[in-house]
Scaffold this active site. Sequence first.
Site, PDB file in Angstrom:
ATOM      1  N   SER A  99      11.143  50.853  33.021  1.00 57.98           N
ATOM      2  CA  SER A  99      12.227  50.012  33.543  1.00 57.98           C
ATOM      3  C   SER A  99      11.716  48.639  33.912  1.00 57.98           C
ATOM      4  O   SER A  99      12.476  47.683  33.959  1.00 57.98           O
ATOM      5  CB  SER A  99      12.789  50.617  34.830  1.00 57.98           C
ATOM      6  OG  SER A  99      13.376  51.827  34.597  1.00 57.98           O
ATOM      7  N   HIS A 120      13.482  49.741  25.770  1.00 54.39           N
ATOM      8  CA  HIS A 120      14.122  50.122  27.037  1.00 54.39           C
ATOM      9  C   HIS A 120      15.575  50.524  26.828  1.00 54.39           C
ATOM     10  O   HIS A 120      16.430  49.684  26.553  1.00 54.39           O
ATOM     11  CB  HIS A 120      14.007  48.930  28.013  1.00 54.39           C
ATOM     12  CG  HIS A 120      14.525  49.236  29.377  1.00 54.39           C
ATOM     13  ND1 HIS A 120      15.112  48.287  30.185  1.00 54.39           N
ATOM     14  CD2 HIS A 120      14.546  50.390  30.081  1.00 54.39           C
ATOM     15  CE1 HIS A 120      15.468  48.851  31.328  1.00 54.39           C
ATOM     16  NE2 HIS A 120      15.141  50.124  31.288  1.00 54.39           N
ATOM     17  N   GLU A 129      16.696  47.191  25.059  1.00 53.46           N
ATOM     18  CA  GLU A 129      15.894  45.964  25.121  1.00 53.46           C
ATOM     19  C   GLU A 129      14.574  46.220  24.385  1.00 53.46           C
ATOM     20  O   GLU A 129      13.899  47.229  24.652  1.00 53.46           O
ATOM     21  CB  GLU A 129      15.578  45.584  26.573  1.00 53.46           C
ATOM     22  CG  GLU A 129      16.782  45.125  27.368  1.00 53.46           C
ATOM     23  CD  GLU A 129      16.444  44.837  28.837  1.00 53.46           C
ATOM     24  OE1 GLU A 129      16.939  43.842  29.364  1.00 53.46           O
ATOM     25  OE2 GLU A 129      15.695  45.626  29.459  1.00 53.46           O
ATOM     26  N   ASN A 162      17.152  44.601  34.358  1.00 50.93           N
ATOM     27  CA  ASN A 162      16.735  45.009  35.702  1.00 50.93           C
ATOM     28  C   ASN A 162      16.365  43.836  36.600  1.00 50.93           C
ATOM     29  O   ASN A 162      16.463  43.937  37.823  1.00 50.93           O
ATOM     30  CB  ASN A 162      15.601  46.030  35.625  1.00 50.93           C
ATOM     31  CG  ASN A 162      16.136  47.402  35.263  1.00 50.93           C
ATOM     32  OD1 ASN A 162      17.319  47.684  35.478  1.00 50.93           O
ATOM     33  ND2 ASN A 162      15.304  48.250  34.689  1.00 50.93           N
TER      34      ASN A 162
END
Length: 285
Positions: free
Chosen positions: A119, A140, A152, A191
Amino acid sequence: MAVEKVGVIGGGTMGAGIAEVCAKAGSDVLVKETTEEFAAAARERLKKSIGRGVKSGKITQEDADAVLGRIRVTLDLNEFADRDLVVEAAPEIESLKAEIFSELDKIVKPEGILATNTSSIPVIKMAQATQRPGKVVGVHFFNPVPVMPLVEIISALTTDEATADTVFDYAKNTLGKTAVRAGDRAGFIVNALLIPYLCSAVRMLESGYATKEDIDAAMKGGCGYPMGPLTLIDTVGLDITLNAAQSLYDEFAEPHYAPPALLRRMVDAGRLGRKTGEGFYSYSK
Ligand SMILES: CC(=O)CC(=O)SCCNC(=O)CCNC(=O)[C@H](O)C(C)(C)COP(=O)(O)OP(=O)(O)OC[C@H]1O[C@@H](n2cnc3c(N)ncnc32)[C@H](O)[C@@H]1OP(=O)(O)O
Ligand SMILES: NC(=O)C1=CN([C@@H]2O[C@H](COP(=O)(O)OP(=O)(O)OC[C@H]3O[C@@H](n4cnc5c(N)ncnc54)[C@H](OP(=O)(O)O)[C@@H]3O)[C@@H](O)[C@H]2O)C=CC1
């Protein structure tokens, strides 16, 4: 290089979801778990999630059985030697991930790509644990993997262009996901924006300013988010949220990334959210 054989490290929330979408796209999938008990839990997780599609009429029982038939859960990492792509989805602990990459590097064929679903940990940390940094990349996915369209693709400074192109093509054209590219800094795109918002919601709760129900109802009703922030933390996992916030804080040292004390205490108490049955809310398992 065509990706046909996929390996997934960890059959938890994300690993099971990644295995599911890869198998649905026709790939042969091997999942690594740590104990027979957790392997059984991973198989159950996969069966339940793939079964949802049968119940809602999205997939026939026959197709669901074929998807499950393309996924095998094993305890033996040596079986990963022939994988074209391995996606690591183990807990968000840098030392653990580095150890896994070092092991994979010794086992997986030299042309195999090693990807991390981290993450927030910079991908270079995992690349440096191997002798093939050009073949290490971030891939991701988002939770729940079968539902969220985004992936991602993160290139570390050492990632070969061909490696990033191969996984981008696999995510977009084989899995049918929306793929975006991001540079290698903690949190990537999503994130870096999402975690400070989630931490702010915890601080608001901690300060006693509003109830958890009102915070969640406000963000759903006022901004059109499908889940309120505290429900979303329960879904993501409080441990994952805490570790992501810590990685962002380690990287940027900006106060809005600092994990709130309440989040730390809840993780200390084992209240990790949906997966443990208790987080900001209670869930029947
Ligand atoms: C931490 C990180 O590094 C990055 C992250 O992942 S951050 C987290 C990103 N994720 C989010 O923000 C999720 C936000 N929440 C949502 O989008 C929605 O609440 C949700 C899709 C999870 C559920 O939607 P909902 O409308 O409340 O529930 P529900 O009606 O049960 O589900 C909608 C569809 O998704 C499917 N679904 C929901 N959860 C699922 C799951 N875990 N697995 C498989 N399918 C699922 C359902 O089967 C349903 O499909 P059908 O219409 O075919 O039946
Ligand atoms: N939760 C989320 O919303 C998201 C998480 N991520 C990232 O995905 C990764 C996994 O997170 P998540 O699925 O939520 O975590 P979970 O805790 O649900 O799953 C982790 C899995 O890895 C297994 N595991 C632990 N150690 C090892 C090991 N040495 N080798 C192989 N497997 C191991 C665990 O098994 P055991 O029970 O045996 O320890 C567990 O099944 C993390 O890096 C996280 O940051 C990314 C996007 C979203």
